[in-house]
Design an enzyme around this catalytic site. Structure first.
Site, short mmCIF file in Angstrom:
data_model
loop_
_atom_site.label_atom_id
_atom_site.label_comp_id
_atom_site.label_asym_id
_atom_site.label_seq_id
_atom_site.Cartn_x
_atom_site.Cartn_y
_atom_site.Cartn_z
CB SER A 160 -0.95 0.00 1.20
OG SER A 160 -0.23 -0.10 2.41
CG ASP A 415 -3.15 5.62 7.32
OD1 ASP A 415 -2.00 5.29 7.69
OD2 ASP A 415 -3.53 5.57 6.14
CG HIS A 418 -0.99 4.33 3.91
ND1 HIS A 418 -1.81 3.63 4.78
CD2 HIS A 418 -0.40 3.41 3.11
CE1 HIS A 418 -1.74 2.34 4.51
NE2 HIS A 418 -0.88 2.17 3.51
#
Length: 440
Positions: A160, A415, A418
């Site tokens: 990812s 998160d 990312h």
């Protein structure tokens, strides 16, 4: 009778006829003299900035000027072949990373921090300054990038974080106004595991292939199949992932990125026979083989495959981009609003071990390929610059307006791995641009 007029300013009432003495033609000072005066004033102002202001103010004033020079002339002070971008610091550069609207380039919703209501945008006001004397990382230039990869297929293969960088690249190109079209993407709009964009003016395509182990795998990393033991990943070290390998012969630039999933754990196989595992509590400790050796095998398989067939490729291996899960509650996991200062935060031992692994495999591939043979193999070392950017993650703003209904709910993940788009991950592509501009 004509309408009333404002009286002319006295200094504007100058004779302009040809009979005027001295031929001034409406100017107090000749134009060349004016130009020299302006240049002198600008030079004095820059001298004042350099000599009489703090370094932070210097960066804020000069960064827009240097960025304009980079964008306009695609100029690199020391040349793309001589700069090392691995070490450096983040310097204040207002507006440097405010280059596109993530909604317009269709990024994953959880990375669209501004749309999701993140109120602070100071994380967009920094640029990476390499430590080497005389070295500067130019701002991303769509023109320079597309010229470097004209007629080529640029493929991102990996996890990812690879997708995060791939979407950043597409947004940098789309945000610069480059004509584009979506060739294909996942049928489910919530998934971003397989997609391709075309930029027809330069014959360029950009693709992403989700392959968190590069090798063939099933389990959570692929489809979240909860019927597997402990939702474990099953990885076959004798075969590469089917989907990206099917298109391998069309790829000219391949960016590989895996690091996080092998750390999570998996059961490993060779010709369907189980050869060991990493981090699986229900299997024997004697079968524990760790994460490093499987990663090496996967990278080696991929590099050998991409060095075959005689196609002149560039393969770039990206190093680990660490997370910043530093707090113990939803609101304290990644709360920082500015980058770490130089020397304030260094990569951990494990992170540096993974960096060394990438360099070793790249060097081994070059040795196997020989002089001028096989693929050109490069390393995109982003670990240090990523470690220093705890401020650039979505955090709770991976959700739309997380504080709108009485604050974040217990079910909401945060998160801190990312990056927001736009955000620090755009710097990965600035370095990639320089790698691709460098001669073989």
């Amino acid at each position: 009778m004509g309408g009333a007029h404002e009286p002319l300013h006295p200094h504007m009432q100058m004779k302009t006829s040809s009979s005027s003495k001295g031929g001034s033609h409406g100017y107090f000072v000749p134009r060349p003299v004016c130009a020299w005066l302006v240049c002198g004033f600008v030079a004095l102002a820059l001298l004042h900035v350099l000599c009489c202001t703090p370094p932070g103010t210097q960066e804020a004033v000069l960064s827009p000027l240097l960025q304009y020079v980079d964008d306009t002339y695609n100029f690199v002070s020391s040349g793309p072949q001589s700069c090392n971008y691995t070490e450096g610091r983040w310097v204040y550069a207002p507006g440097h990373a405010r280059r596109y609207n993530a909604t317009e380039c269709h990024v994953k919703d959880s990375h669209n921090c501004i749309r999701n209501g993140r109120p602070d945008t100071g994380y967009l006001d920094w640029r990476w300054q390499p430590a080497a004397a005389g070295c500067r990382l130019p701002a991303f230039s769509a023109r320079a990038f597309l010229s470097a990869v004209r007629g080529k297929h640029v493929a991102f293969v990996g996890d990812s974080m690879s997708r995060n960088q791939a979407q950043s690249l597409v947004c940098l190109l789309v945000g610069a106004g480059v004509p584009h079209r979506v060739v294909y993407r996942d049928a489910d709009p919530q998934k971003f595991n397989l997609w391709r964009y075309a930029f027809p003016t330069h014959g360029v395509t950009v693709s992403f292939y989700s392959a968190p182990f590069i090798a063939r795998a099933t389990g959570k990393a692929l489809n979240g199949n909860d019927s597997l033991p402990q939702n474990m990943n099953h990885v076959h070290l004798d075969a590469l992932d089917d989907r990206w390998v099917a298109d391998a012969d069309t790829m000219d630039v391949v960016v590989l990125s895996i690091a996080h999933w092998p750390l999570n754990g998996a059961i490993y196989y060779n010709n369907s026979a189980r050869i060991g595992h990493h981090n699986h509590q229900e299997l024997s400790a004697s079968e524990e083989i760790g994460y490093a050796w499987p990663m090496k095998v996967a990278y080696r398989m991929a590099l050998d495959r991409l060095s075959s067939g005689g196609r002149p490729r560039t393969v770039v291996i990206a190093t680990l981009s660490p997370g910043h899960f530093e707090g113990n509650t939803l609101t304290t996991m990644c709360p920082r609003k500015e980058p770490y200062k130089e020397g304030e935060k260094e990569p951990h031992h494990l992170e540096m071990e993974l960096v060394r692994l990438v360099y070793e495999e790249a060097q081994a591939a070059r040795a196997r390929n020989g002089e001028g043979g096989g693929a050109r193999v490069e390393v995109l070392d982003v670990t240090k610059l990523a470690v220093m950017r705890p401020d650039g993650h979505p955090g709770l703003y991976m959700h739309r307006d997380p504080f709108a209904h009485g604050g974040p709910q217990p079910w909401m993940p945060s998160d801190c791995l990312h990056f927001c788009l736009p955000g620090p991950v755009d710097t990965f592509n600035e370095i990639l641009q320089q790698i691709l501009r460098k001669k073989r």
